[in-house]
Structures are given as C-alpha cells and as structure tokens.
Design an enzyme around this catalytic site. Structure first.
Site, PDB file in Angstrom:
ATOM      1  N   CYS A 119       0.848  -1.184   0.000  1.00  9.42           N
ATOM      2  CA  CYS A 119       0.000   0.000   0.000  1.00  9.42           C
ATOM      3  C   CYS A 119       0.890   1.243   0.000  1.00  9.42           C
ATOM      4  O   CYS A 119       1.804   1.352   0.813  1.00  9.42           O
ATOM      5  CB  CYS A 119      -0.884  -0.053   1.243  1.00  9.42           C
ATOM      6  SG  CYS A 119      -1.479   1.509   1.847  1.00  9.42           S
ATOM      7  N   GLU A 120       0.628   2.148  -0.924  1.00  8.80           N
ATOM      8  CA  GLU A 120       1.462   3.348  -1.020  1.00  8.80           C
ATOM      9  C   GLU A 120       1.232   4.320   0.130  1.00  8.80           C
ATOM     10  O   GLU A 120       2.029   5.232   0.341  1.00  8.80           O
ATOM     11  CB  GLU A 120       1.243   4.053  -2.358  1.00  8.80           C
ATOM     12  CG  GLU A 120      -0.103   4.685  -2.544  1.00  8.80           C
ATOM     13  CD  GLU A 120      -0.279   5.307  -3.916  1.00  8.80           C
ATOM     14  OE1 GLU A 120      -1.027   6.290  -4.007  1.00  8.80           O
ATOM     15  OE2 GLU A 120       0.323   4.817  -4.897  1.00  8.80           O
ATOM     16  N   HIS A 121       0.172   4.123   0.901  1.00  4.80           N
ATOM     17  CA  HIS A 121      -0.117   5.039   1.999  1.00  4.80           C
ATOM     18  C   HIS A 121       0.599   4.669   3.296  1.00  4.80           C
ATOM     19  O   HIS A 121       0.948   5.548   4.082  1.00  4.80           O
ATOM     20  CB  HIS A 121      -1.628   5.103   2.256  1.00  4.80           C
ATOM     21  CG  HIS A 121      -2.390   5.593   1.073  1.00  4.80           C
ATOM     22  ND1 HIS A 121      -3.559   5.003   0.653  1.00  4.80           N
ATOM     23  CD2 HIS A 121      -2.141   6.587   0.203  1.00  4.80           C
ATOM     24  CE1 HIS A 121      -3.996   5.640  -0.418  1.00  4.80           C
ATOM     25  NE2 HIS A 121      -3.159   6.598  -0.711  1.00  4.80           N
ATOM     26  N   HIS A 122       0.791   3.364   3.529  1.00  6.49           N
ATOM     27  CA  HIS A 122       1.383   2.921   4.799  1.00  6.49           C
ATOM     28  C   HIS A 122       2.574   1.979   4.624  1.00  6.49           C
ATOM     29  O   HIS A 122       3.165   1.555   5.604  1.00  6.49           O
ATOM     30  CB  HIS A 122       0.327   2.208   5.655  1.00  6.49           C
ATOM     31  CG  HIS A 122      -0.869   3.050   5.922  1.00  6.49           C
ATOM     32  ND1 HIS A 122      -2.045   2.931   5.220  1.00  6.49           N
ATOM     33  CD2 HIS A 122      -1.062   4.054   6.805  1.00  6.49           C
ATOM     34  CE1 HIS A 122      -2.918   3.810   5.657  1.00  6.49           C
ATOM     35  NE2 HIS A 122      -2.352   4.511   6.616  1.00  6.49           N
ATOM     36  N   GLN A 162      -5.062  -0.411  -4.747  1.00  8.99           N
ATOM     37  CA  GLN A 162      -5.674  -1.512  -5.491  1.00  8.99           C
ATOM     38  C   GLN A 162      -6.434  -1.025  -6.718  1.00  8.99           C
ATOM     39  O   GLN A 162      -6.413  -1.678  -7.766  1.00  8.99           O
ATOM     40  CB  GLN A 162      -6.596  -2.305  -4.561  1.00  8.99           C
ATOM     41  CG  GLN A 162      -7.202  -3.519  -5.219  1.00  8.99           C
ATOM     42  CD  GLN A 162      -7.992  -4.354  -4.244  1.00  8.99           C
ATOM     43  OE1 GLN A 162      -7.664  -4.430  -3.065  1.00  8.99           O
ATOM     44  NE2 GLN A 162      -9.037  -4.996  -4.723  1.00  8.99           N
ATOM     45  N   HIS A 179      -6.115  -6.017   3.007  1.00  4.70           N
ATOM     46  CA  HIS A 179      -5.141  -4.951   3.215  1.00  4.70           C
ATOM     47  C   HIS A 179      -4.705  -4.916   4.677  1.00  4.70           C
ATOM     48  O   HIS A 179      -5.525  -4.724   5.574  1.00  4.70           O
ATOM     49  CB  HIS A 179      -5.771  -3.610   2.829  1.00  4.70           C
ATOM     50  CG  HIS A 179      -6.002  -3.488   1.357  1.00  4.70           C
ATOM     51  ND1 HIS A 179      -5.283  -2.628   0.567  1.00  4.70           N
ATOM     52  CD2 HIS A 179      -6.865  -4.126   0.528  1.00  4.70           C
ATOM     53  CE1 HIS A 179      -5.693  -2.733  -0.682  1.00  4.70           C
ATOM     54  NE2 HIS A 179      -6.654  -3.638  -0.732  1.00  4.70           N
ATOM     55  N   CYS A 217      -3.102  -2.660   6.098  1.00  7.98           N
ATOM     56  CA  CYS A 217      -3.300  -1.332   6.686  1.00  7.98           C
ATOM     57  C   CYS A 217      -4.696  -1.204   7.298  1.00  7.98           C
ATOM     58  O   CYS A 217      -4.905  -0.388   8.189  1.00  7.98           O
ATOM     59  CB  CYS A 217      -3.054  -0.221   5.661  1.00  7.98           C
ATOM     60  SG  CYS A 217      -4.106  -0.278   4.216  1.00  7.98           S
TER      61      CYS A 217
END
Length: 184
Positions: A76-79, A117, A145, A147
């Site tokens: 995940c690019e956020h976490h 995703q 996920h 996250c």
C-alpha cells in the site's frame, strides 16, 4: 546496487524506533530489509515490452479467455503495508493471444510497486489491452489490506474487490455477465 543505499536508512529506522541495530538479532536486519524492499518494488525496474518478450501469438480464437486466481502481493502506497489477494483476468482475443505465464508476470510487475488496489486493477487491464489488442478486457482483484487489518480500524475480515472492464466487456452486458459467471 540499490539495497546498499537503503541499508543505512533501515539502520536509522531501527535506531529511531528505539532499537539497537547492533544487537545480535538485528545486526543483519538493515541489509535483509533493504534487499526485501528492493524485491518487493522490482516492478519499477521492469517494462511491459521486456516482460512480454514477444509471447503474443496469432490465433483465430475470439471467445472469452479467463485466467483466474493469480496470487498477488503488493505494498500500500499510503502505509507501506502489504495487501494480498487474487487477480482474475478475462479477455476477448482479436487475432492475438498472450502466453499464459505472461498474465502472472504482468500482475507481478504492477503489484511490485507502491500501489493502491484501484490503480493496480486499471494498470493490469490496460497492459493486457495494449499487448493483445483484445476486443475486451476485464480484471477483478480481491485483496486483504494489512493497513486495514493491523492498524487503524483493525477489521480482520475485511477485503476489497475492484474491477475494470474495457472494450466489449464494458460495452456489452452479455459479455460482462459471461465473464463474471465464469469466475464462479
């Protein structure tokens, strides 16, 4: 090597977390973590043309072709936490078919980048369309996920499903229904 540049960053990360990167169990962790991250993001160093490597073949097949349950692992690019799932691909050939293993390689190439995703699903569909010139392409991804599961709301049974339909699989309700039915 890229991981050599990442190794000191992981050593600093461990120190900033309050750990001693010199203790026995962590001495090689910065190097191992750097190598792991390099592997998990190797999709940045791959191209669609090199990956397909000419494995597109002439065919008079024009019926729906489905490859399902292709495992995928991404970050995940956020976490920077993993998401893990399956990808299902269907396409309507139009004079060309793609070598079977190339579907998994395309999924891996885009999965091995920092991702969301929704974008991953679109990238895979557009790549299959570009390579094959298919009359229609459908891609569905189902993933869990970390996250969402390990932090934040901590919902262990949650999963996400995304789909992208292109060409005839988008325009024709019958083609779309056939694709979805064959996934069961």
């Amino acid at each position: 090597m890229i991981h050599e540049n990442l190794t000191p960053l992981y050593r600093d990360l461990l120190s900033n977390l309050g750990e001693d990167p010199e203790r026995e169990g962590l001495q090689d962790t910065p190097k191992r973590a750097a190598k792991a991250m390099q592997y998990l993001t190797q999709g940045y160093h791959q191209s669609l043309d090199e990956l397909v490597n000419g494995a597109v073949f002439s065919s008079d097949t024009d019926e729906l072709v489905i490859v399902k349950d292709i495992e995928l692992y991404s970050l995940c690019e956020h976490h920077l936490l993993p998401f893990i799932g399956k990808c299902h691909i269907g396409y309507l050939p139009q004079g060309k078919v793609l070598g079977l293993s190339k579907f998994a390689r395309i999924v891996d190439m885009y999965s091995r980048r920092l991702q969301i995703q929704e974008l991953l699903t679109k990238q895979i569909a557009e790549a299959i369309q570009e390579v094959t010139g298919a009359a229609g392409v459908g891609v569905i991804i189902e993933a869990k996920h970390m996250c969402m599961m390990m932090r934040g709301v901590e919902k262990q049974n949650s999963s996400m499903r995304t789909s992208v339909m292109l060409g005839q699989l988008r325009a024709s309700q019958n083609s779309r229904q056939e694709f979805l039915k064959l996934l069961d």
